[in-house]
Design an enzyme around this catalytic site. Structure first.
Site, mmCIF file in Angstrom:
data_model
loop_
_atom_site.group_PDB
_atom_site.id
_atom_site.type_symbol
_atom_site.label_atom_id
_atom_site.label_comp_id
_atom_site.label_asym_id
_atom_site.label_seq_id
_atom_site.Cartn_x
_atom_site.Cartn_y
_atom_site.Cartn_z
ATOM 1 N N ASN A 135 8.127 -5.161 -0.560
ATOM 2 C CA ASN A 135 7.965 -4.045 0.363
ATOM 3 C C ASN A 135 6.486 -4.053 0.719
ATOM 4 O O ASN A 135 5.661 -3.554 -0.041
ATOM 5 C CB ASN A 135 8.371 -2.720 -0.276
ATOM 6 N N TYR A 169 10.588 9.012 1.944
ATOM 7 C CA TYR A 169 10.601 8.104 0.808
ATOM 8 C C TYR A 169 11.277 8.677 -0.434
ATOM 9 O O TYR A 169 11.390 7.983 -1.435
ATOM 10 C CB TYR A 169 9.165 7.676 0.472
ATOM 11 N N ALA A 211 2.700 -0.722 5.001
ATOM 12 C CA ALA A 211 2.141 -0.782 6.359
ATOM 13 C C ALA A 211 1.727 -2.191 6.769
ATOM 14 O O ALA A 211 1.650 -2.487 7.967
ATOM 15 C CB ALA A 211 0.956 0.172 6.475
ATOM 16 N N HIS A 260 3.624 -4.420 9.455
ATOM 17 C CA HIS A 260 3.416 -4.335 10.903
ATOM 18 C C HIS A 260 2.099 -4.958 11.359
ATOM 19 O O HIS A 260 1.806 -4.942 12.547
ATOM 20 C CB HIS A 260 3.461 -2.864 11.334
ATOM 21 N N ARG A 272 4.124 11.053 -1.671
ATOM 22 C CA ARG A 272 3.911 10.733 -0.261
ATOM 23 C C ARG A 272 5.185 10.956 0.562
ATOM 24 O O ARG A 272 6.207 10.348 0.313
ATOM 25 C CB ARG A 272 3.491 9.274 -0.139
ATOM 26 N N PRO A 287 0.795 -1.218 0.000
ATOM 27 C CA PRO A 287 0.000 0.000 0.000
ATOM 28 C C PRO A 287 0.833 1.276 0.000
ATOM 29 O O PRO A 287 1.859 1.369 0.654
ATOM 30 C CB PRO A 287 -0.838 -0.097 1.277
ATOM 31 N N ASN A 288 0.338 2.205 -0.781
ATOM 32 C CA ASN A 288 0.852 3.571 -0.893
ATOM 33 C C ASN A 288 2.171 3.698 -1.649
ATOM 34 O O ASN A 288 2.630 4.808 -1.898
ATOM 35 C CB ASN A 288 0.968 4.236 0.487
ATOM 36 N N HIS A 291 12.497 -1.972 2.774
ATOM 37 C CA HIS A 291 11.845 -0.725 3.185
ATOM 38 C C HIS A 291 12.721 0.425 2.739
ATOM 39 O O HIS A 291 13.937 0.425 2.987
ATOM 40 C CB HIS A 291 11.636 -0.675 4.695
ATOM 41 N N ILE A 292 12.114 1.388 2.093
ATOM 42 C CA ILE A 292 12.855 2.547 1.582
ATOM 43 C C ILE A 292 13.396 3.377 2.737
ATOM 44 O O ILE A 292 14.561 3.771 2.742
ATOM 45 C CB ILE A 292 11.948 3.383 0.657
ATOM 46 N N SER A 293 12.555 3.640 3.723
ATOM 47 C CA SER A 293 12.995 4.424 4.880
ATOM 48 C C SER A 293 13.593 3.493 5.936
ATOM 49 O O SER A 293 13.407 2.273 5.883
ATOM 50 C CB SER A 293 11.824 5.205 5.478
ATOM 51 N N ARG A 333 6.550 0.829 13.745
ATOM 52 C CA ARG A 333 7.224 0.445 12.497
ATOM 53 C C ARG A 333 8.390 -0.513 12.738
ATOM 54 O O ARG A 333 8.919 -1.102 11.802
ATOM 55 C CB ARG A 333 7.712 1.679 11.745
ATOM 56 N N ASP A 380 2.240 -15.758 6.471
ATOM 57 C CA ASP A 380 1.877 -17.138 6.186
ATOM 58 C C ASP A 380 1.997 -17.464 4.703
ATOM 59 O O ASP A 380 2.378 -18.579 4.338
ATOM 60 C CB ASP A 380 0.455 -17.428 6.673
ATOM 61 N N GLU A 398 12.738 -8.770 2.349
ATOM 62 C CA GLU A 398 11.896 -7.655 2.790
ATOM 63 C C GLU A 398 12.678 -6.358 2.585
ATOM 64 O O GLU A 398 13.831 -6.255 3.011
ATOM 65 C CB GLU A 398 11.575 -7.846 4.275
ATOM 66 N N ARG A 419 12.024 5.233 13.071
ATOM 67 C CA ARG A 419 10.746 5.950 12.994
ATOM 68 C C ARG A 419 9.862 5.563 14.179
ATOM 69 O O ARG A 419 10.366 5.179 15.225
ATOM 70 C CB ARG A 419 10.095 5.670 11.638
#
Length: 144
Positions: A73, A22, A76, A79, A17, A9-10, A99-101, A110, A86, A97, A106
């Site tokens: 990625n 990001y 959200a 978390h 955003r 998402p996003n 994550h850009i940030s 997160r 699963d 996995e 944070r």
């Protein structure tokens, strides 16, 4: 080698955003960057993005016996989603996995990652280059 790139998402809102977290690269820029890198090292990539958890689960399922690796990625859902965890466990495809940030610097929530338990590696805080690092890691092939 064939790698599935999944964005949650996003991530389609990159460049719009929260650029302080990001960056200013757009989602199209990200896909172009990944494709050029994959081409340069002889890797085939396919892209999927959704803002819906069930779609992400379906994308992971589609990797079974079709892809050699997954770069995800989950946004959200990192978390909150046991379903995504699963799904990765079910397909047993080496998954990284991304994550850009730097999620660990944070908000406290997160720092929790459900999917991490099923991943061979987590890359966080390296910007969009984290995707390239993930592809390179999977391309090494010693990540079961």
């Amino acid at each position: 080698m064939k790698i599935l790139i999944i964005n949650g998402p996003n991530l389609n809102m990159l460049g719009i955003r929260e650029p302080k977290h990001y960056g200013k690269e757009t989602y199209a820029d990200l896909l172009d960057k990944i494709q050029k890198h994959a081409d340069s090292i002889g890797i085939t990539v396919e892209f999927r993005q959704s803002n819906h958890e069930g779609d992400l689960v379906d994308y992971i399922h589609s990797a079974y016996q079709s892809f050699d690796g997954i770069v995800i990625n989950p946004g959200a859902y990192t978390h909150t989603s046991i379903a995504i965890l699963d799904a990765v466990k079910a397909v047993a495809v080496p998954t990284v996995e991304v994550h850009i940030s730097d999620v660990n610097s944070r908000e406290d929530f997160r720092k929790i990652s459900y999917i991490r338990a099923a991943c061979v590696l987590t890359i966080s805080g390296h910007g969009t280059n984290g995707y390239l690092e993930a592809i390179d890691y999977l391309a090494q092939g010693d990540n079961q």
